[in-house]
Design an enzyme around this catalytic site. Structure first.
Site, PDB file in Angstrom:
ATOM      1  N   ARG A  65      68.621 -28.739   5.760  1.00 25.34           N
ATOM      2  CA  ARG A  65      69.089 -27.727   6.716  1.00 25.34           C
ATOM      3  C   ARG A  65      68.607 -26.319   6.340  1.00 25.34           C
ATOM      4  O   ARG A  65      68.375 -25.494   7.223  1.00 25.34           O
ATOM      5  CB  ARG A  65      70.623 -27.792   6.771  1.00 25.34           C
ATOM      6  CG  ARG A  65      71.288 -26.840   7.770  1.00 25.34           C
ATOM      7  CD  ARG A  65      72.773 -27.154   7.860  1.00 25.34           C
ATOM      8  NE  ARG A  65      73.563 -26.068   8.407  1.00 25.34           N
ATOM      9  CZ  ARG A  65      73.917 -25.958   9.687  1.00 25.34           C
ATOM     10  NH1 ARG A  65      73.566 -26.882  10.549  1.00 25.34           N
ATOM     11  NH2 ARG A  65      74.644 -24.935  10.108  1.00 25.34           N
ATOM     12  N   ILE A 101      72.446 -21.410  14.781  1.00 26.81           N
ATOM     13  CA  ILE A 101      72.373 -22.821  14.419  1.00 26.81           C
ATOM     14  C   ILE A 101      73.826 -23.283  14.350  1.00 26.81           C
ATOM     15  O   ILE A 101      74.673 -22.619  13.756  1.00 26.81           O
ATOM     16  CB  ILE A 101      71.636 -23.032  13.074  1.00 26.81           C
ATOM     17  CG1 ILE A 101      71.627 -24.513  12.655  1.00 26.81           C
ATOM     18  CG2 ILE A 101      72.227 -22.189  11.948  1.00 26.81           C
ATOM     19  CD1 ILE A 101      70.788 -24.787  11.384  1.00 26.81           C
ATOM     20  N   SER A 102      74.127 -24.413  14.983  1.00 26.50           N
ATOM     21  CA  SER A 102      75.507 -24.885  15.035  1.00 26.50           C
ATOM     22  C   SER A 102      76.016 -25.244  13.649  1.00 26.50           C
ATOM     23  O   SER A 102      75.249 -25.642  12.761  1.00 26.50           O
ATOM     24  CB  SER A 102      75.614 -26.110  15.942  1.00 26.50           C
ATOM     25  OG  SER A 102      75.166 -25.799  17.241  1.00 26.50           O
ATOM     26  N   GLN A 103      77.330 -25.117  13.506  1.00 26.14           N
ATOM     27  CA  GLN A 103      78.029 -25.526  12.278  1.00 26.14           C
ATOM     28  C   GLN A 103      77.720 -27.007  11.984  1.00 26.14           C
ATOM     29  O   GLN A 103      77.630 -27.810  12.914  1.00 26.14           O
ATOM     30  CB  GLN A 103      79.508 -25.341  12.614  1.00 26.14           C
ATOM     31  CG  GLN A 103      80.514 -25.720  11.613  1.00 26.14           C
ATOM     32  CD  GLN A 103      81.891 -25.795  12.275  1.00 26.14           C
ATOM     33  OE1 GLN A 103      82.012 -25.959  13.488  1.00 26.14           O
ATOM     34  NE2 GLN A 103      82.916 -25.687  11.465  1.00 26.14           N
TER      35      GLN A 103
END
Ligand code: SAH
Length: 222
Positions: free
Chosen positions: A45, A71-73
């Site tokens: 990530r 960017i999503s959790q």
């Protein structure tokens, strides 16, 4: 995978935070699909965010990726991926490529991912981030995802990673039995909804309350 600013010799430095992310944020909060867990344990990530934010890449939060987007959790990426119930043979349409992290996760869990991003600069960054042999099954384009991707329809599943009110076209571009998953609702009060296309119409189920960046019309070149 290579990151232009992080020497490869240091990438293992992120193995432990990534393992902690999977244990403390995903398993602890109820993610149980083994393929989702294994995939998120393997996708780096930190290469999808700016080098300055890499140390926070595995924290339990969304992070800025430029152009006012995020960017999503990690939990939300896992939750949405789990709700797609992928087996491996699917062709999936993603709307909202962003930095390409969710795209990378999906690409390792299905046959092919078609991902659309409306902001040119992010589309290009995602292309860089995904430039590796392990993501050869990804097709990206810069366009308005509200109209789907007719050329490759119908899809086995469609996932939307920006919130708002969807387009009827998405269901039209889905195969019967396929899932359309997206954060529905007004800004600040989205709820994940999963619609399953039926021979006629669809059935639907609502899940987590969540907050996403807005789904917007048109393409943004700059
Ligand atoms: N899955 C991404 C999330 C990025 S945020 C990630 O993990 O990085 C959502 C993205 O959706 C933003 O980049 C935004 O520009 C994009 N977006 C919003 N409306 C869109 C539309 N109509 N078509 C395509 N992309 C859209």
């Amino acid at each position: 995978m290579k990151h232009p600013l992080i020497p490869e010799t240091t990438t293992h430095a992120f193995d432990r935070p990534r393992k902690r992310m999977v244990n403390d944020q995903l398993i602890a909060k109820g993610i149980h699909d083994e393929r989702v867990l294994a995939t998120m344990l393997s996708v780096p990530r930190h290469i999808f965010v700016d080098a300055a934010l890499a140390a926070r890449a595995y924290h339990d939060c969304a992070l800025p990726i430029g152009c006012g987007q995020t960017i999503s959790q990690p939990y939300m990426v896992a939750r949405m991926t789990q709700l797609l119930e992928l087996q491996g043979h699917e062709r999936v349409l993603e709307i909202g490529t962003g930095c390409g992290y969710q795209t990378a996760v999906l690409s390792r869990m299905c046959r092919r991912v078609y991902s659309i991003e409306r902001i040119q600069a992010l589309h290009e960054r995602a292309r860089q981030n995904l430039r590796s042999a392990r993501h050869a099954n990804v097709m990206l384009k810069c366009a308005d995802g509200l109209v789907g991707w007719e050329e490759y329809a119908p899809f086995d599943a469609i996932i939307v990673t920006a919130g708002g009110f969807g387009s009827d076209i998405w269901l039209q571009q889905l195969k019967p039995g396929g899932f359309l998953l997206f954060p529905e609702g007004d800004a600040g009060q989205h709820r994940l909804v999963r619609r399953q296309k039926q021979a006629r119409g669809f059935t639907e189920q609502y899940f987590d309350a969540c907050t996403f960046v807005p789904l917007l019309e048109g393409v943004h070149h700059h």
